[in-house]
Design an enzyme around this catalytic site. Structure first.
Site, PDB file in Angstrom:
ATOM      1  N   LYS A  92       0.859  -1.193   0.000  1.00 44.82           N
ATOM      2  CA  LYS A  92       0.000   0.000   0.000  1.00 44.82           C
ATOM      3  C   LYS A  92       0.884   1.228   0.000  1.00 44.82           C
ATOM      4  O   LYS A  92       1.814   1.339   0.804  1.00 44.82           O
ATOM      5  CB  LYS A  92      -0.890  -0.005   1.259  1.00 44.82           C
ATOM      6  CG  LYS A  92      -1.821   1.202   1.343  1.00 44.82           C
ATOM      7  CD  LYS A  92      -3.095   0.973   0.558  1.00 44.82           C
ATOM      8  CE  LYS A  92      -3.869   2.242   0.299  1.00 44.82           C
ATOM      9  NZ  LYS A  92      -3.442   2.968  -0.941  1.00 44.82           N
ATOM     10  N   LYS A 116       5.279   3.358   8.446  1.00 46.20           N
ATOM     11  CA  LYS A 116       4.138   4.268   8.571  1.00 46.20           C
ATOM     12  C   LYS A 116       2.833   3.471   8.588  1.00 46.20           C
ATOM     13  O   LYS A 116       1.978   3.668   9.451  1.00 46.20           O
ATOM     14  CB  LYS A 116       4.148   5.244   7.391  1.00 46.20           C
ATOM     15  CG  LYS A 116       3.065   6.297   7.438  1.00 46.20           C
ATOM     16  CD  LYS A 116       2.810   6.961   6.089  1.00 46.20           C
ATOM     17  CE  LYS A 116       4.055   7.589   5.505  1.00 46.20           C
ATOM     18  NZ  LYS A 116       3.739   8.490   4.357  1.00 46.20           N
ATOM     19  N   LYS A 128       5.334   1.731  -3.061  1.00 45.26           N
ATOM     20  CA  LYS A 128       5.321   3.079  -3.654  1.00 45.26           C
ATOM     21  C   LYS A 128       5.616   2.936  -5.142  1.00 45.26           C
ATOM     22  O   LYS A 128       6.245   1.976  -5.551  1.00 45.26           O
ATOM     23  CB  LYS A 128       6.398   3.962  -3.005  1.00 45.26           C
ATOM     24  CG  LYS A 128       6.130   5.445  -3.122  1.00 45.26           C
ATOM     25  CD  LYS A 128       5.285   5.929  -1.966  1.00 45.26           C
ATOM     26  CE  LYS A 128       4.839   7.358  -2.127  1.00 45.26           C
ATOM     27  NZ  LYS A 128       4.183   7.840  -0.900  1.00 45.26           N
ATOM     28  N   GLY A 167      -2.568   8.307  -4.361  1.00 45.00           N
ATOM     29  CA  GLY A 167      -1.896   9.504  -4.840  1.00 45.00           C
ATOM     30  C   GLY A 167      -0.648   9.852  -4.043  1.00 45.00           C
ATOM     31  O   GLY A 167      -0.392   9.311  -2.970  1.00 45.00           O
ATOM     32  N   ASP A 168       0.131  10.753  -4.589  1.00 44.61           N
ATOM     33  CA  ASP A 168       1.288  11.369  -3.923  1.00 44.61           C
ATOM     34  C   ASP A 168       1.567  12.626  -4.750  1.00 44.61           C
ATOM     35  O   ASP A 168       0.641  13.133  -5.420  1.00 44.61           O
ATOM     36  CB  ASP A 168       2.484  10.405  -3.899  1.00 44.61           C
ATOM     37  CG  ASP A 168       3.595  10.865  -2.945  1.00 44.61           C
ATOM     38  OD1 ASP A 168       3.450  10.695  -1.730  1.00 44.61           O
ATOM     39  OD2 ASP A 168       4.609  11.430  -3.412  1.00 44.61           O
ATOM     40  N   SER A 379      -6.844   5.985   3.651  1.00 45.63           N
ATOM     41  CA  SER A 379      -6.886   5.041   2.524  1.00 45.63           C
ATOM     42  C   SER A 379      -7.293   3.660   3.030  1.00 45.63           C
ATOM     43  O   SER A 379      -8.048   2.942   2.374  1.00 45.63           O
ATOM     44  CB  SER A 379      -5.512   4.940   1.855  1.00 45.63           C
ATOM     45  OG  SER A 379      -5.306   6.021   0.983  1.00 45.63           O
TER      46      SER A 379
HETATM   47  P1  NDP Z   1       1.040  17.761  -4.397  1.00 46.90           P
HETATM   48  O1  NDP Z   1       1.528  17.383  -5.732  1.00 46.90           O
HETATM   49  O2  NDP Z   1      -0.410  17.957  -4.179  1.00 46.90           O
HETATM   50  O3  NDP Z   1       1.774  19.065  -3.871  1.00 46.90           O
HETATM   51  C1  NDP Z   1       3.149  19.118  -3.768  1.00 46.90           C
HETATM   52  C2  NDP Z   1       3.565  20.494  -3.317  1.00 46.90           C
HETATM   53  O4  NDP Z   1       4.945  20.493  -2.981  1.00 46.90           O
HETATM   54  C3  NDP Z   1       3.386  21.541  -4.397  1.00 46.90           C
HETATM   55  O5  NDP Z   1       3.143  22.784  -3.815  1.00 46.90           O
HETATM   56  C4  NDP Z   1       4.744  21.510  -5.095  1.00 46.90           C
HETATM   57  O6  NDP Z   1       5.047  22.700  -5.787  1.00 46.90           O
HETATM   58  C5  NDP Z   1       5.663  21.324  -3.922  1.00 46.90           C
HETATM   59  N1  NDP Z   1       6.862  20.599  -4.378  1.00 46.90           N
HETATM   60  C6  NDP Z   1       6.908  19.401  -5.003  1.00 46.90           C
HETATM   61  N2  NDP Z   1       8.175  19.056  -5.307  1.00 46.90           N
HETATM   62  C7  NDP Z   1       8.928  20.066  -4.872  1.00 46.90           C
HETATM   63  C8  NDP Z   1      10.318  20.307  -4.895  1.00 46.90           C
HETATM   64  N3  NDP Z   1      11.177  19.431  -5.452  1.00 46.90           N
HETATM   65  N4  NDP Z   1      10.745  21.477  -4.326  1.00 46.90           N
HETATM   66  C9  NDP Z   1       9.866  22.354  -3.777  1.00 46.90           C
HETATM   67  N5  NDP Z   1       8.547  22.163  -3.736  1.00 46.90           N
HETATM   68  C10 NDP Z   1       8.093  21.045  -4.267  1.00 46.90           C
HETATM   69  O7  NDP Z   1       1.610  16.607  -3.419  1.00 46.90           O
HETATM   70  P2  NDP Z   1       1.132  16.231  -1.948  1.00 46.90           P
HETATM   71  O8  NDP Z   1       0.665  17.427  -1.224  1.00 46.90           O
HETATM   72  O9  NDP Z   1       0.254  15.060  -2.055  1.00 46.90           O
HETATM   73  O10 NDP Z   1       2.497  15.714  -1.317  1.00 46.90           O
HETATM   74  C11 NDP Z   1       3.384  16.565  -0.589  1.00 46.90           C
HETATM   75  C12 NDP Z   1       4.283  15.732   0.298  1.00 46.90           C
HETATM   76  O11 NDP Z   1       3.479  14.984   1.220  1.00 46.90           O
HETATM   77  C13 NDP Z   1       5.139  14.689  -0.412  1.00 46.90           C
HETATM   78  O12 NDP Z   1       6.353  14.530   0.286  1.00 46.90           O
HETATM   79  C14 NDP Z   1       4.323  13.414  -0.274  1.00 46.90           C
HETATM   80  O13 NDP Z   1       5.121  12.268  -0.389  1.00 46.90           O
HETATM   81  C15 NDP Z   1       3.771  13.597   1.128  1.00 46.90           C
HETATM   82  N6  NDP Z   1       2.592  12.834   1.491  1.00 46.90           N
HETATM   83  C16 NDP Z   1       1.459  12.877   0.721  1.00 46.90           C
HETATM   84  C17 NDP Z   1       0.343  12.174   1.110  1.00 46.90           C
HETATM   85  C18 NDP Z   1      -0.930  12.238   0.356  1.00 46.90           C
HETATM   86  O14 NDP Z   1      -1.911  11.622   0.791  1.00 46.90           O
HETATM   87  N7  NDP Z   1      -1.030  12.962  -0.751  1.00 46.90           N
HETATM   88  C19 NDP Z   1       0.344  11.336   2.317  1.00 46.90           C
HETATM   89  C20 NDP Z   1       1.556  11.442   3.091  1.00 46.90           C
HETATM   90  C21 NDP Z   1       2.624  12.152   2.673  1.00 46.90           C
HETATM   91  P3  NDP Z   1       4.917  22.743  -7.386  1.00 46.90           P
HETATM   92  O15 NDP Z   1       3.439  22.773  -7.650  1.00 46.90           O
HETATM   93  O16 NDP Z   1       5.608  23.980  -7.779  1.00 46.90           O
HETATM   94  O17 NDP Z   1       5.565  21.512  -7.907  1.00 46.90           O
HETATM   95  O1  2IT Z   2       3.059   8.912   1.528  1.00 45.59           O
HETATM   96  C1  2IT Z   2       1.899   8.500   1.703  1.00 45.59           C
HETATM   97  O2  2IT Z   2       1.566   7.973   2.770  1.00 45.59           O
HETATM   98  C2  2IT Z   2       0.933   8.649   0.617  1.00 45.59           C
HETATM   99  N1  2IT Z   2       1.280   9.205  -0.413  1.00 45.59           N
HETATM  100  C3  2IT Z   2      -0.454   8.101   0.760  1.00 45.59           C
HETATM  101  C4  2IT Z   2      -0.464   6.626   0.460  1.00 45.59           C
HETATM  102  C5  2IT Z   2      -1.833   5.998   0.391  1.00 45.59           C
HETATM  103  O3  2IT Z   2      -1.843   4.809   0.023  1.00 45.59           O
HETATM  104  O4  2IT Z   2      -2.841   6.613   0.692  1.00 45.59           O
END
Ligand code: NDP
Ligand code: 2IT
Length: 448
Positions: A92, A116, A128, A167-168, A379
């Site tokens: 997952k 996690k 992943k 998603g991520d 999830s």
């Molecule tokens: P999104 O794509 O929705 O948003 C990502 C954000 O981070 C955007 O504002 C983006 O800016 C910025 N960003 C991405 N890459 C970079 C970089 N190299 N340098 C600076 N800014 C950057 O992603 P999420 O919000 O889903 O994910 C954000 C973080 O949270 C990641 O580390 C992800 O692994 C983690 N995460 C996500 C989960 C989820 O459910 N979605 C769960 C747990 C953790 P720009 O638009 O300019 O690229």
């Molecule tokens: O980093 C994370 O935990 C995620 N991107 C969410 C993973 C999920 O299966 O909901």
């Protein structure tokens, strides 16, 4: 390197095998540094060689994705699914679409996901995946053709009881929809093979908000336990994507003022408090740059370059963008400016040196594996609803999520205490996550 000889032996071998995978080695090193007391206490983990097994993914699938752009040109990208560990449930974890994606980044993410997911208490293994495809500037039709091509290969490796992606970075409701549609077509099955689905297609209420809300639930419990709260606090949040937006929303609900947010180009500083409806419109609807915020809110300032967001003085910092976005220099500035707590919404946003700086200076530090587990936890709840052929109310999902985050907080505190480092949440999260997986691996024999 580590006091424990067994951990040193495994890490030394890993360094030799994967010198070109720095992010993966960093994630492993962080875990090894903190699980030493657990290894000392459980000789059976050494006997069953759990550590050497757990750092090697059960399966790494790498494939080609060819797709046609709007001009009729054939484009080629690389795709992966890392199936890291299935000891406690089906693989997952999310899918990331970003030009920086490579095997090292996905292996670090898949490795952290093991622990996690274990912390959530739900039956989910670690995985992943993703691609170096860049969704920025692509039309909806291009994103759809890419996703369909990606799933055409991925579908044979996943399933609701095998591996459940989500998603991520770069993968939200739009992409999950295209991926789900193609899976359904190829498998001829409507199943919960992905999470983060739209509500009209078996998705869960609150999944969109879950990572950000979960982060705030975790940090709220942590602050209160230490005589502090979000009420009246100044909060800086990096990123303006899915995690950042809903972290900001809950922070405001809890009485905080969010004074800065960013994207990969730069950051906006709005001392009066960021107007989240403007950010949502720019980012969720129009897919524009955060620099546009100052057009709608002229009292705010925009600064080019995202790293300097950490120079904005705050009480709580919530890195919600990407890995290694807080290095030692940024951590030192945050500490100097009086930051009292850091909660990691992104995965591994702080370097090892930055983490140490926070802990050495008494900053409350909520590590990613625990603090951002709300997304994958929800999830898990989406999978439960799909298995039940049921849809829960927003209230039921949100309350269950809140309960899970409080539980994770307690698990980290308890493990840190039991293993001799009270208050060390990095150690607590790593050990509490690790023990369940290690026990399952011992129990199941040498299956992987
Ligand atoms: P999104 O794509 O929705 O948003 C990502 C954000 O981070 C955007 O504002 C983006 O800016 C910025 N960003 C991405 N890459 C970079 C970089 N190299 N340098 C600076 N800014 C950057 O992603 P999420 O919000 O889903 O994910 C954000 C973080 O949270 C990641 O580390 C992800 O692994 C983690 N995460 C996500 C989960 C989820 O459910 N979605 C769960 C747990 C953790 P720009 O638009 O300019 O690229
Ligand atoms: O980093 C994370 O935990 C995620 N991107 C969410 C993973 C999920 O299966 O909901």
């Amino acid at each position: 390197m580590f006091t424990n000889e067994y951990l040193t032996k495994v890490y030394t071998k890993l360094e030799k095998q994967y010198p070109f995978e720095p992010e993966f080695l960093q994630a492993v090193k962080e875990v090894f540094t903190s699980i030493e007391p657990a290894i000392e206490k459980h000789p059976e983990y050494v006997k069953h060689n759990i550590i050497e097994r757990i750092v090697e993914p059960e399966r790494v699938i790498q494939f080609r994705i060819s797709w046609m752009d709007d001009n009729g040109n054939v484009q080629v990208n690389r795709g992966w699914r890392i199936q890291s560990n299935s000891a406690i449930g089906p693989y997952k974890g999310g899918l990331r679409l970003h030009p920086s994606v490579n095997q090292s980044i996905l292996k670090f993410l898949a490795f952290e996901q093991i622990f996690k997911n274990s912390l959530t208490g739900l039956p989910m293994g670690g995985g992943k995946g993703g691609s170096d495809f860049d969704p920025k500037g692509k039309s909806d039709a291009e994103v759809m053709r890419f996703c369909q091509s990606f799933m055409t290969e991925l579908f044979r490796h996943i399933g609701p009881e095998t591996d459940v992606p989500a998603g991520d970075i770069g993968v939200g409701a739009r992409e999950v929809g295209y991926l789900f549609g193609q899976y359904k077509r190829l498998a001829n099955e409507f199943t919960g093979v992905l999470t983060g689905k739209a509500i009209c297609s078996g998705g869960s209420l609150v999944r969109k908000q879950a990572t950000g809300y979960g982060l705030l639930y975790f940090m709220d419990a942590y602050l209160k336990d230490n005589g502090m709260s979000f009420d009246g606090a100044k909060v800086v949040i990096s990123g303006s994507g899915n995690v950042a937006i809903y972290a900001a929303e809950k922070a405001m609900e809890l009485g905080a003022t969010v004074i800065a947010m960013s994207d990969s180009n730069g950051y906006v500083h709005d001392p009066a408090g960021i107007q989240l409806d403007v950010i949502k419109q720019l980012k969720e609807v129009e897919r524009k740059r955060i620099s546009e915020y100052v057009k709608a809110v002229p009292t705010a300032t925009y600064t080019e370059g995202c790293k300097n967001i950490w120079t904005v003085p705050c009480d709580v910092a919530l890195p919600c963008a990407t890995q290694n976005e807080i290095d030692l220099a940024s951590a030192e500035i945050l500490v100097k400016n009086g930051c009292k707590a850091v909660g990691e919404g992104a995965n591994m946003p702080s370097t090892i040196e930055a983490c140490k700086c926070f802990q050495d200076n008494g900053v409350l530090f909520g590590p990613a594996k625990a603090a951002n587990a709300g997304g994958v936890a929800c999830s898990g709840l989406e999978m439960t609803q799909n298995h039940q052929n049921m849809a829960w109310s927003a209230k039921q999902v949100d309350e269950t999520l809140h309960g899970i985050m409080n539980d994770i907080y307690k698990k980290c505190v308890d493990a840190a205490e039991t293993y001799g480092k009270p208050g060390d949440m990095i150690l607590g999260a790593n050990i509490a996550g690790f023990i369940k997986v290690a026990d399952a691996m011992v129990w199941q024999g040498v299956s992987y």
